[in-house]
Motif scaffolding. Structure first.
Motif, PDB file in Angstrom:
ATOM      1  N   GLN A 186     -12.114  -7.046  -6.715  1.00 23.67           N
ATOM      2  CA  GLN A 186     -12.904  -6.271  -5.774  1.00 23.67           C
ATOM      3  C   GLN A 186     -12.204  -6.243  -4.429  1.00 23.67           C
ATOM      4  O   GLN A 186     -11.475  -7.169  -4.073  1.00 23.67           O
ATOM      5  CB  GLN A 186     -14.309  -6.838  -5.628  1.00 23.67           C
ATOM      6  CG  GLN A 186     -14.400  -8.150  -4.855  1.00 23.67           C
ATOM      7  CD  GLN A 186     -15.836  -8.594  -4.656  1.00 23.67           C
ATOM      8  OE1 GLN A 186     -16.448  -9.147  -5.550  1.00 23.67           O
ATOM      9  NE2 GLN A 186     -16.370  -8.339  -3.468  1.00 23.67           N
ATOM     10  N   GLN A 187     -12.429  -5.177  -3.695  1.00 23.53           N
ATOM     11  CA  GLN A 187     -11.804  -5.028  -2.380  1.00 23.53           C
ATOM     12  C   GLN A 187     -12.737  -5.537  -1.294  1.00 23.53           C
ATOM     13  O   GLN A 187     -13.920  -5.220  -1.275  1.00 23.53           O
ATOM     14  CB  GLN A 187     -11.458  -3.556  -2.116  1.00 23.53           C
ATOM     15  CG  GLN A 187     -10.723  -3.346  -0.793  1.00 23.53           C
ATOM     16  CD  GLN A 187     -10.180  -1.941  -0.664  1.00 23.53           C
ATOM     17  OE1 GLN A 187      -9.206  -1.570  -1.296  1.00 23.53           O
ATOM     18  NE2 GLN A 187     -10.841  -1.141   0.168  1.00 23.53           N
ATOM     19  N   THR A 194     -12.713  -6.928   3.134  1.00 19.48           N
ATOM     20  CA  THR A 194     -11.989  -6.924   4.406  1.00 19.48           C
ATOM     21  C   THR A 194     -11.895  -8.353   4.914  1.00 19.48           C
ATOM     22  O   THR A 194     -12.916  -9.005   5.158  1.00 19.48           O
ATOM     23  CB  THR A 194     -12.694  -6.033   5.446  1.00 19.48           C
ATOM     24  OG1 THR A 194     -12.748  -4.686   4.955  1.00 19.48           O
ATOM     25  CG2 THR A 194     -11.934  -6.049   6.764  1.00 19.48           C
ATOM     26  N   PHE A 246      -3.107  -8.598  -5.459  1.00 15.87           N
ATOM     27  CA  PHE A 246      -4.383  -9.222  -5.133  1.00 15.87           C
ATOM     28  C   PHE A 246      -4.153 -10.667  -4.692  1.00 15.87           C
ATOM     29  O   PHE A 246      -3.196 -11.318  -5.106  1.00 15.87           O
ATOM     30  CB  PHE A 246      -5.382  -9.146  -6.293  1.00 15.87           C
ATOM     31  CG  PHE A 246      -4.929  -9.750  -7.592  1.00 15.87           C
ATOM     32  CD1 PHE A 246      -5.318 -11.030  -7.957  1.00 15.87           C
ATOM     33  CD2 PHE A 246      -4.129  -9.028  -8.467  1.00 15.87           C
ATOM     34  CE1 PHE A 246      -4.922 -11.585  -9.163  1.00 15.87           C
ATOM     35  CE2 PHE A 246      -3.720  -9.571  -9.678  1.00 15.87           C
ATOM     36  CZ  PHE A 246      -4.114 -10.850 -10.026  1.00 15.87           C
ATOM     37  N   PRO A 300      -0.627  -2.563  -6.453  1.00 14.65           N
ATOM     38  CA  PRO A 300      -1.949  -3.186  -6.259  1.00 14.65           C
ATOM     39  C   PRO A 300      -1.922  -4.712  -6.375  1.00 14.65           C
ATOM     40  O   PRO A 300      -2.309  -5.286  -7.378  1.00 14.65           O
ATOM     41  CB  PRO A 300      -2.783  -2.563  -7.379  1.00 14.65           C
ATOM     42  CG  PRO A 300      -1.789  -2.302  -8.470  1.00 14.65           C
ATOM     43  CD  PRO A 300      -0.493  -1.957  -7.784  1.00 14.65           C
ATOM     44  N   TYR A 347     -14.525  -2.786   7.660  1.00 18.83           N
ATOM     45  CA  TYR A 347     -13.127  -2.680   8.074  1.00 18.83           C
ATOM     46  C   TYR A 347     -13.019  -2.566   9.591  1.00 18.83           C
ATOM     47  O   TYR A 347     -13.712  -1.781  10.223  1.00 18.83           O
ATOM     48  CB  TYR A 347     -12.476  -1.454   7.421  1.00 18.83           C
ATOM     49  CG  TYR A 347     -11.044  -1.240   7.845  1.00 18.83           C
ATOM     50  CD1 TYR A 347     -10.040  -2.106   7.429  1.00 18.83           C
ATOM     51  CD2 TYR A 347     -10.705  -0.175   8.669  1.00 18.83           C
ATOM     52  CE1 TYR A 347      -8.731  -1.920   7.813  1.00 18.83           C
ATOM     53  CE2 TYR A 347      -9.394   0.028   9.057  1.00 18.83           C
ATOM     54  CZ  TYR A 347      -8.412  -0.853   8.632  1.00 18.83           C
ATOM     55  OH  TYR A 347      -7.118  -0.664   9.008  1.00 18.83           O
ATOM     56  N   LYS A 398     -13.091 -11.033  -8.295  1.00 15.72           N
ATOM     57  CA  LYS A 398     -14.511 -10.807  -8.028  1.00 15.72           C
ATOM     58  C   LYS A 398     -15.292 -12.107  -8.096  1.00 15.72           C
ATOM     59  O   LYS A 398     -16.327 -12.264  -7.443  1.00 15.72           O
ATOM     60  CB  LYS A 398     -15.070  -9.798  -9.033  1.00 15.72           C
ATOM     61  CG  LYS A 398     -16.418  -9.236  -8.652  1.00 15.72           C
ATOM     62  CD  LYS A 398     -16.806  -8.060  -9.535  1.00 15.72           C
ATOM     63  CE  LYS A 398     -18.097  -7.426  -9.061  1.00 15.72           C
ATOM     64  NZ  LYS A 398     -18.454  -6.234  -9.880  1.00 15.72           N
ATOM     65  N   GLU A 442      -7.711  -4.907   4.598  1.00 13.52           N
ATOM     66  CA  GLU A 442      -8.319  -4.646   3.298  1.00 13.52           C
ATOM     67  C   GLU A 442      -7.451  -5.242   2.197  1.00 13.52           C
ATOM     68  O   GLU A 442      -6.275  -4.898   2.070  1.00 13.52           O
ATOM     69  CB  GLU A 442      -8.504  -3.145   3.086  1.00 13.52           C
ATOM     70  CG  GLU A 442      -9.564  -2.529   3.994  1.00 13.52           C
ATOM     71  CD  GLU A 442      -9.825  -1.069   3.675  1.00 13.52           C
ATOM     72  OE1 GLU A 442      -8.944  -0.445   3.050  1.00 13.52           O
ATOM     73  OE2 GLU A 442     -10.888  -0.563   4.041  1.00 13.52           O
ATOM     74  N   VAL A 443      -8.043  -6.142   1.414  1.00 10.33           N
ATOM     75  CA  VAL A 443      -7.292  -6.823   0.350  1.00 10.33           C
ATOM     76  C   VAL A 443      -8.135  -6.877  -0.919  1.00 10.33           C
ATOM     77  O   VAL A 443      -9.365  -6.810  -0.871  1.00 10.33           O
ATOM     78  CB  VAL A 443      -6.895  -8.263   0.759  1.00 10.33           C
ATOM     79  CG1 VAL A 443      -5.942  -8.267   1.929  1.00 10.33           C
ATOM     80  CG2 VAL A 443      -8.135  -9.093   1.078  1.00 10.33           C
ATOM     81  N   LEU A 444      -7.451  -6.986  -2.061  1.00  8.88           N
ATOM     82  CA  LEU A 444      -8.114  -7.215  -3.336  1.00  8.88           C
ATOM     83  C   LEU A 444      -8.165  -8.711  -3.605  1.00  8.88           C
ATOM     84  O   LEU A 444      -7.193  -9.426  -3.351  1.00  8.88           O
ATOM     85  CB  LEU A 444      -7.360  -6.509  -4.469  1.00  8.88           C
ATOM     86  CG  LEU A 444      -7.429  -4.982  -4.513  1.00  8.88           C
ATOM     87  CD1 LEU A 444      -6.460  -4.448  -5.559  1.00  8.88           C
ATOM     88  CD2 LEU A 444      -8.844  -4.506  -4.816  1.00  8.88           C
ATOM     89  N   SER A 469       0.830  -1.208   0.000  1.00  5.19           N
ATOM     90  CA  SER A 469       0.000   0.000   0.000  1.00  5.19           C
ATOM     91  C   SER A 469       0.860   1.252   0.000  1.00  5.19           C
ATOM     92  O   SER A 469       0.569   2.221  -0.714  1.00  5.19           O
ATOM     93  CB  SER A 469      -0.930   0.002   1.219  1.00  5.19           C
ATOM     94  OG  SER A 469      -1.825  -1.086   1.176  1.00  5.19           O
TER      95      SER A 469
END
Length: 435
Positions: A220-221, A223, A73, A71, A95, A233, A228-230, A66
């Motif tokens: 998509q993000q 928790t 995932f 970015p 979160y 989807k 917080e992670v990607l 971060s």
């Protein structure tokens, strides 16, 4: 009077002791517990499992990426499987609301993330920051296989995998590279001579035992365990891809050698056919994918990919293979609706089925259906003019992804054996010289 004094003194002593005890509790909660790592979250209530090495390593890695705007995932199969089973619940977690570590605290040696290489803007500056945060990192690189044989470019190396170890846990970062056809490719993790084989248990890695190809996922993000992670989807689709992701490259260097010996046909007729054949293959792939039917390059189309990484200009058709168990009754209708009328149908579903569709510019699409026996596979063939039937035997094979005319398509993994079965030992041996 003395009795009153004693009561007052006793009350003052009790009040002082209570105040001191409250101060000790306050000091422990707000200073000592935070210093010892027990206060990693501001959420109220008990926090179960958040002192595990796995969770703290993942937290540090997310902080690292971060801070560097990288970015990444999550693609870890074990954790994605847990997320997928509880997907609706995970999507609704806010979160900092987690009270129990349910995902990242699962016992394992690695947590696996991925990164699309074109989004890694500060690759070299990333590693010093990681080391300052307590990580020991290892990066593996290799030549881009598509440039093999081009002397001016073949020495260029690209990053494939990064492994960053913190305490006893390691983060495996798989570097994905975008390819033609809107898919993602990752390379084989090969350990060069100078690499410490004991750095991590490499054999337990989930990715890197062979190159792999995946559909480009929409992210998509969410928790997860307060972080917080990607994630993909559609985690279920990504999980389905993993065991079938093996990728084999076209032999670019050998193909260039082939064209040095046998000049490419650059006539108008040849180029027109190759363009029409590519469009026909793209239309066939779109139609079959919509039906959910697996297919692979077969016969002359497979030979063209394997020998020269392109469509053979004098082949005059496009050849595909399909396992008979994947046959669907609406396949003919689907091709007709796509603008490809049925030209021939030979055999039956239970025996030697073969379909032929007419594309534009007189380019034909032939689909051969393969049947599996205990020790071999076979497909039937019928001469259009005489009606004479043939049975072609193939050793058992599996399917791998490859890239062909800017598409991600399947080919038999055991390609030489497949071509030899199709064209004979002598021709297969000749092919091997140029592959």
């Amino acid at each position: 009077m003395s009795r009153i004094s004693k009561n007052v003194i006793l009350a003052l002593f009790t009040l002082t002791s209570s105040a001191f005890l409250l101060f000790q509790l306050y000091y422990y909660k707000h200073y000592l517990s935070t210093k010892n790592g027990a206060g990693l979250s501001k959420s109220k209530g008990s926090r179960i499992g958040f002192d595990s090495t796995q969770w703290r390593a993942v937290k540090k890695f997310i902080m690292l990426t971060s801070s560097q705007n990288v970015p990444v995932f999550l693609i870890d199969p074990l954790i994605l499987e847990l997320i997928n089973k509880n997907f609706e619940q995970v999507k609704n977690i806010s979160y900092g609301s987690a009270s129990e570590c349910k995902f990242f605290c699962v016992q394992r040696d690695f947590t696996t993330f991925a990164l699309q290489y074109h989004l890694w803007k500060n690759e070299e500056g990333w590693f010093p920051v990681a080391e300052n945060m307590g990580f020991q990192c290892l990066k593996t690189e290799s030549k881009d296989p598509r440039l093999d044989g081009i002397d001016s470019l073949s020495g260029t190396e690209i990053p494939l995998h990064c492994i960053c170890k913190w305490a006893t846990h390691a983060i495996h970062l798989v570097v994905f590279h975008g390819r033609s056809g809107n898919y993602l490719w990752h390379g084989h993790l090969r350990l060069k001579g100078h690499i410490d084989r004991k750095f991590v248990p490499f054999r337990k890695l989930q990715f890197g035992h062979y190159p792999g190809a995946f559909d480009r996922p929409e992210l998509q993000q969410v928790t997860i365990d307060g972080l917080e992670v990607l994630i993909p989807k559609d985690p279920a689709h990504f999980l389905e891809e993993i065991p079938h992701s093996r990728f084999i490259e076209c032999k670019y260097k050998e193909a260039r050698t082939f064209f040095q010996q046998y000049l490419d046909d650059n006539t108008v007729e040849a180029m027109t056919f190759q363009k029409s054949a590519k469009e026909l293959l793209q239309l066939a792939a779109k139609t079959l994918n919509k039906l959910g039917i697996r297919f692979w390059l077969s016969s002359g189309t497979c030979l063209g990919w394997y020998r020269q990484c392109s469509i053979i200009p004098y082949s005059k058709d496009v050849d595909l293979g399909i396992f008979i168990q994947d046959y669907k009754s609406d396949i003919i209708l689907a091709f007709q609706e796509a603008g490809l009328p049925l030209k021939h149908k030979f055999g039956k579903v239970e025996d030697s089925l073969e379909l032929s569709f007419q594309g534009k510019d007189d380019v034909k699409l032939d689909i051969f259906f393969f049947y599996e026996e205990p020790d071999y596979m076979w497909n039937g063939g019928t001469q259009a003019k005489t009606g004479k039937k043939f049975k072609y035997l193939f050793p058992k094979f599996t399917l791998c992804w490859t890239e062909f005319v800017d598409m991600k398509v399947h080919v038999p993994c055991e390609t030489i054996e497949y071509i030899k079965a199709n064209y004979g030992l002598l021709f297969g041996a000749a092919c091997q010289i140029f592959l």
